[in-house]
Design a protein around this motif. Structure first.
Motif, short mmCIF file in Angstrom:
data_model
loop_
_atom_site.label_atom_id
_atom_site.label_comp_id
_atom_site.label_asym_id
_atom_site.label_seq_id
_atom_site.Cartn_x
_atom_site.Cartn_y
_atom_site.Cartn_z
N ALA A 174 27.01 20.34 51.81
CA ALA A 174 27.57 21.06 50.66
C ALA A 174 26.52 22.01 50.11
O ALA A 174 25.33 21.71 50.12
N SER A 175 26.98 23.15 49.65
CA SER A 175 26.11 24.09 48.96
C SER A 175 26.80 24.43 47.65
O SER A 175 27.90 23.94 47.37
N PHE A 176 26.19 25.27 46.85
CA PHE A 176 26.87 25.72 45.63
C PHE A 176 26.68 27.21 45.50
O PHE A 176 25.78 27.80 46.10
N TYR A 177 27.57 27.82 44.74
CA TYR A 177 27.53 29.28 44.59
C TYR A 177 27.54 29.66 43.13
O TYR A 177 28.10 28.98 42.29
N ARG A 178 26.86 30.76 42.83
CA ARG A 178 26.75 31.25 41.44
C ARG A 178 27.25 32.68 41.40
O ARG A 178 26.46 33.61 41.45
N HIS A 179 28.51 32.84 41.32
CA HIS A 179 29.06 34.19 41.17
C HIS A 179 29.21 34.50 39.69
O HIS A 179 29.21 33.61 38.85
N ASP A 180 29.37 35.75 39.41
CA ASP A 180 29.65 36.15 38.03
C ASP A 180 31.03 35.65 37.63
O ASP A 180 31.92 35.51 38.46
N SER A 181 31.21 35.43 36.35
CA SER A 181 32.48 34.89 35.88
C SER A 181 33.61 35.92 35.88
O SER A 181 34.74 35.57 35.62
N ASP A 182 33.32 37.18 36.21
CA ASP A 182 34.40 38.18 36.23
C ASP A 182 35.05 38.30 37.60
O ASP A 182 35.99 39.06 37.77
N ARG A 183 34.59 37.54 38.58
CA ARG A 183 35.17 37.58 39.91
C ARG A 183 36.43 36.74 39.96
O ARG A 183 36.59 35.78 39.22
N LEU A 184 37.32 37.09 40.88
CA LEU A 184 38.55 36.32 41.08
C LEU A 184 38.38 35.35 42.23
O LEU A 184 37.76 35.66 43.25
N ARG A 185 38.97 34.15 42.07
CA ARG A 185 38.97 33.16 43.14
C ARG A 185 40.12 33.46 44.09
O ARG A 185 40.94 34.34 43.85
N ALA A 186 40.21 32.70 45.16
CA ALA A 186 41.29 32.88 46.13
C ALA A 186 42.66 32.55 45.54
O ALA A 186 43.67 33.08 45.99
N ASP A 187 42.69 31.72 44.51
CA ASP A 187 43.97 31.40 43.88
C ASP A 187 44.39 32.42 42.83
O ASP A 187 45.40 32.27 42.17
N GLY A 188 43.59 33.49 42.64
CA GLY A 188 43.95 34.57 41.73
C GLY A 188 43.42 34.43 40.31
O GLY A 188 43.58 35.34 39.51
N ARG A 189 42.82 33.32 39.98
CA ARG A 189 42.29 33.12 38.63
C ARG A 189 40.82 33.52 38.57
O ARG A 189 40.15 33.64 39.59
N ARG A 190 40.33 33.69 37.34
CA ARG A 190 38.92 34.05 37.15
C ARG A 190 38.01 32.88 37.50
O ARG A 190 38.30 31.74 37.18
#
Length: 118
Positions: free
Chosen positions: A30-46
């Motif tokens: 497992a790894s973890f990711y730190r994207h900005d909170s303004d990006r959209l996920r694959a399910d369409g939500r922020r």
């Protein structure tokens, strides 16, 4: 004769499929990711970095899973809400920053985990 053989093969396939349990547990990295909170996920939500979410390549979006760190035994329940990591990277699951903090793996970056579908 051909119809009888096809019927027998279909019956055997049904028997095998009914006896064999579906795979609902995997072990991997497992790894973890730190994207900005303004990006959209694959399910369409922020994307919310502090939320307990995960990215998996093949599990359906919305699938609840338990991720257990094998070195500490610490579990965290997350929901698959994004896609990744690509199978060529050799990782099983990507966790959000909040899920990685709950497992205590932010200082390591990678962890050997067991992923179980709930």
């Amino acid at each position: 004769m051909l119809l009888q053989r096809l019927t027998l093969r279909a019956a055997l396939a049904c028997l095998v499929l009914s006896v064999t349990p579906a795979r609902a547990e995997w072990t991997g990295t497992a790894s973890f990711y730190r994207h900005d909170s303004d990006r959209l996920r694959a399910d369409g939500r922020r994307f919310v970095p502090e939320a307990l979410g995960a990215a998996h390549w093949t599990l359906p979006l919305g699938t609840p899973v338990r991720v257990t760190d094998l070195s500490t035994g610490c579990p965290v329940d997350v929901q698959v809400n994004d896609r990744g990591p690509h199978p060529r990277l050799g990782q099983l699951i990507d966790l959000s920053l909040g899920a990685a903090r709950a497992l205590g793996i932010t200082h390591r970056g990678l962890a050997r985990v067991r992923v179980s579908v709930l």
